[in-house]
Design a protein around this motif. Structure first.
Motif, PDB file in Angstrom:
ATOM      1  N   CYS A  77       0.819  -1.210   0.000  1.00  0.00           N
ATOM      2  CA  CYS A  77       0.000   0.000   0.000  1.00  0.00           C
ATOM      3  C   CYS A  77       0.853   1.262   0.000  1.00  0.00           C
ATOM      4  O   CYS A  77       0.536   2.236  -0.673  1.00  0.00           O
ATOM      5  N   GLY A  78       1.945   1.280   0.777  1.00  0.00           N
ATOM      6  CA  GLY A  78       2.795   2.462   0.870  1.00  0.00           C
ATOM      7  C   GLY A  78       4.206   2.086   1.268  1.00  0.00           C
ATOM      8  O   GLY A  78       4.479   0.950   1.677  1.00  0.00           O
ATOM      9  N   GLN A  79       5.097   3.061   1.160  1.00  0.00           N
ATOM     10  CA  GLN A  79       6.515   2.858   1.494  1.00  0.00           C
ATOM     11  C   GLN A  79       7.014   4.063   2.288  1.00  0.00           C
ATOM     12  O   GLN A  79       8.045   4.655   1.967  1.00  0.00           O
ATOM     13  N   ILE A  80       6.301   4.423   3.329  1.00  0.00           N
ATOM     14  CA  ILE A  80       6.566   5.671   4.032  1.00  0.00           C
ATOM     15  C   ILE A  80       7.968   5.714   4.638  1.00  0.00           C
ATOM     16  O   ILE A  80       8.518   6.787   4.873  1.00  0.00           O
ATOM     17  N   ALA A  81       8.582   4.548   4.836  1.00  0.00           N
ATOM     18  CA  ALA A  81       9.935   4.519   5.394  1.00  0.00           C
ATOM     19  C   ALA A  81      10.952   5.167   4.461  1.00  0.00           C
ATOM     20  O   ALA A  81      12.014   5.595   4.906  1.00  0.00           O
ATOM     21  N   THR A  82      10.635   5.255   3.175  1.00  0.00           N
ATOM     22  CA  THR A  82      11.594   5.796   2.209  1.00  0.00           C
ATOM     23  C   THR A  82      11.149   7.116   1.591  1.00  0.00           C
ATOM     24  O   THR A  82      11.868   7.673   0.753  1.00  0.00           O
ATOM     25  N   TYR A  83       9.992   7.649   1.979  1.00  0.00           N
ATOM     26  CA  TYR A  83       9.478   8.845   1.324  1.00  0.00           C
ATOM     27  C   TYR A  83      10.352  10.072   1.558  1.00  0.00           C
ATOM     28  O   TYR A  83      10.397  10.977   0.734  1.00  0.00           O
ATOM     29  N   ASP A  84      11.023  10.164   2.691  1.00  0.00           N
ATOM     30  CA  ASP A  84      11.821  11.343   3.000  1.00  0.00           C
ATOM     31  C   ASP A  84      13.287  11.178   2.633  1.00  0.00           C
ATOM     32  O   ASP A  84      14.169  11.802   3.215  1.00  0.00           O
ATOM     33  N   GLN A 132       1.810  -7.615  -4.248  1.00  0.00           N
ATOM     34  CA  GLN A 132       1.013  -6.872  -5.226  1.00  0.00           C
ATOM     35  C   GLN A 132       0.786  -5.444  -4.768  1.00  0.00           C
ATOM     36  O   GLN A 132       0.292  -5.189  -3.673  1.00  0.00           O
ATOM     37  N   GLY A 133       1.164  -4.510  -5.631  1.00  0.00           N
ATOM     38  CA  GLY A 133       0.813  -3.119  -5.399  1.00  0.00           C
ATOM     39  C   GLY A 133      -0.563  -2.828  -5.966  1.00  0.00           C
ATOM     40  O   GLY A 133      -1.104  -3.598  -6.762  1.00  0.00           O
ATOM     41  N   PHE A 134      -1.130  -1.697  -5.559  1.00  0.00           N
ATOM     42  CA  PHE A 134      -2.460  -1.341  -6.069  1.00  0.00           C
ATOM     43  C   PHE A 134      -2.691   0.148  -5.881  1.00  0.00           C
ATOM     44  O   PHE A 134      -2.065   0.797  -5.039  1.00  0.00           O
TER      45      PHE A 134
END
Length: 348
Positions: free
Chosen positions: A252-259, A280-282
């Motif tokens: 769903c997300g990859q918030i660990a790498t957004y910054d 699977q992404g979506f």
């Protein structure tokens, strides 16, 4: 044309620079300018922004990394977000003045839009906050990600990261509703307590106080069947190592790498192959034709007391950069929303 007010001044945040790390106020530029009283094209409507959703994916949109699969905000352009707005002027009979609409808006007070481009009227029975919160984009993301992508079965072990967040909390509760055993990962004692007490998730891991891998082993000695992942990074690698054969991961997300953190560590690809594991992404817009179905089901669970939710609503367009940045510090409690104007149209 029906009008409500004239001589309007538009407050606006544009992108001043692409963030190279943590988002800060310096990445945005504030301006004020008059609003045109004439629609740029026939059938357009003037929207006054009421609420703006702070979603992690906006960090991708302003990153400067052009992509074919998400919007790109260029330097000098208004930052955009999912929003609830009110029709201030209309050249379209289907969108009368005063109607509330759900759709994309800039970080600004007013904008002329073509309502055919993804805008829909919010029913009177649904509050503006609920339209962005428990019945909004994040809840729809949790609904389709869990039920269509992850597909947990009764009795399976479901692990949810970012579980106290807007998407994660709904995903975790949907897992519980369908009969799975849910293990939730969050940051902080208060969030852990809310998941246990309000969301009825018995097994919670506080990554700020516990070693996550050790706790997963203790709580899931038979392995994990489903992982609903909002975080990515090293956590995804560690969970893949603990997935059962036939395990499913909803990315769903990859918030660990957004910054701008270090890239994702490598996954054990042979384990994925031999374990018949599916990652699977979506994207929730892919399910636009089923939004009504999801909102009916979510509304039914909400009415039945099956869904706990909370929204963190913060006032002020002028504070938008700080409000958005707080999302990545994890100090919001629930769906993070900025209030730009009140129900009477008074600017905030």
């Amino acid at each position: 044309m029906r009008k409500r007010g004239c001589g309007l001044i538009n407050r606006q945040w544009t992108l001043a620079s692409h963030p190279g790390g943590e988002v800060s106020r310096e990445n945005f530029s504030w301006s004020e300018a008059p609003v045109s009283n004439a629609p740029p094209a026939s059938g357009q409507i003037l929207l006054q922004t009421e609420l703006l959703l702070c979603a992690p994916t906006i960090r991708n949109w302003i990153s400067g990394n052009r992509s074919s699969y998400y919007p790109t905000v260029e330097v000098g352009s208004p930052v955009i977000a999912p929003a609830v707005s009110r029709v201030a002027m209309s050249d379209n009979a289907a969108f009368p003045v005063g109607a509330r609409v759900l759709g994309t808006a800039g970080w600004q007070d007013y904008q002329w839009v073509d309502p055919a481009l993804g805008y829909r009227i919010i029913p009177d029975a649904v509050s503006s906050v609920d339209a962005l919160g428990v019945l909004g984009m994040n809840a729809l993301t949790a609904y389709f990600g869990m039920l269509d992508v992850a597909r947990p079965k009764p009795g399976e072990v479901v692990l949810v990261s970012g579980a106290a967040g807007s998407v994660g909390s709904i995903a975790a509760q949907i897992g519980r509703i369908v009969g799975a055993r849910v293990v939730a990962i969050c940051g902080g004692a208060e969030k852990a307590a809310w998941l246990r007490e309000a969301c009825r998730i018995d097994d919670v891991i506080d990554y700020k106080a516990e070693d996550v891998a050790t706790r997963i082993d203790a709580l899931c000695p038979g392995g994990v069947d489903v992982f609903f992942d909002n975080v990515g990074g090293s956590l995804l690698r560690d969970v893949v190592a603990r997935l059962n054969r036939g395990g499913r991961v909803a990315l769903c997300g990859q918030i660990a790498t957004y910054d701008g953190a270090a890239g994702d560590p490598p996954l054990d690809m042979m384990r994925i192959i031999y374990g018949a594991i599916r990652l699977q992404g979506f994207l929730v817009p892919d399910y636009a034709h089923r939004y009504e179905e999801a909102m009916v089901q979510l509304g039914g669970w909400l009415e039945a007391g099956e869904l706990a939710h909370r929204e963190d609503v913060r006032d002020g367009l002028s504070q938008m950069p700080e409000t958005f940045a707080s999302l990545f510090r994890g100090d919001n409690n629930g769906t993070l929303i900025a209030r730009v104007s009140d129900e009477s149209g008074r600017l905030i």
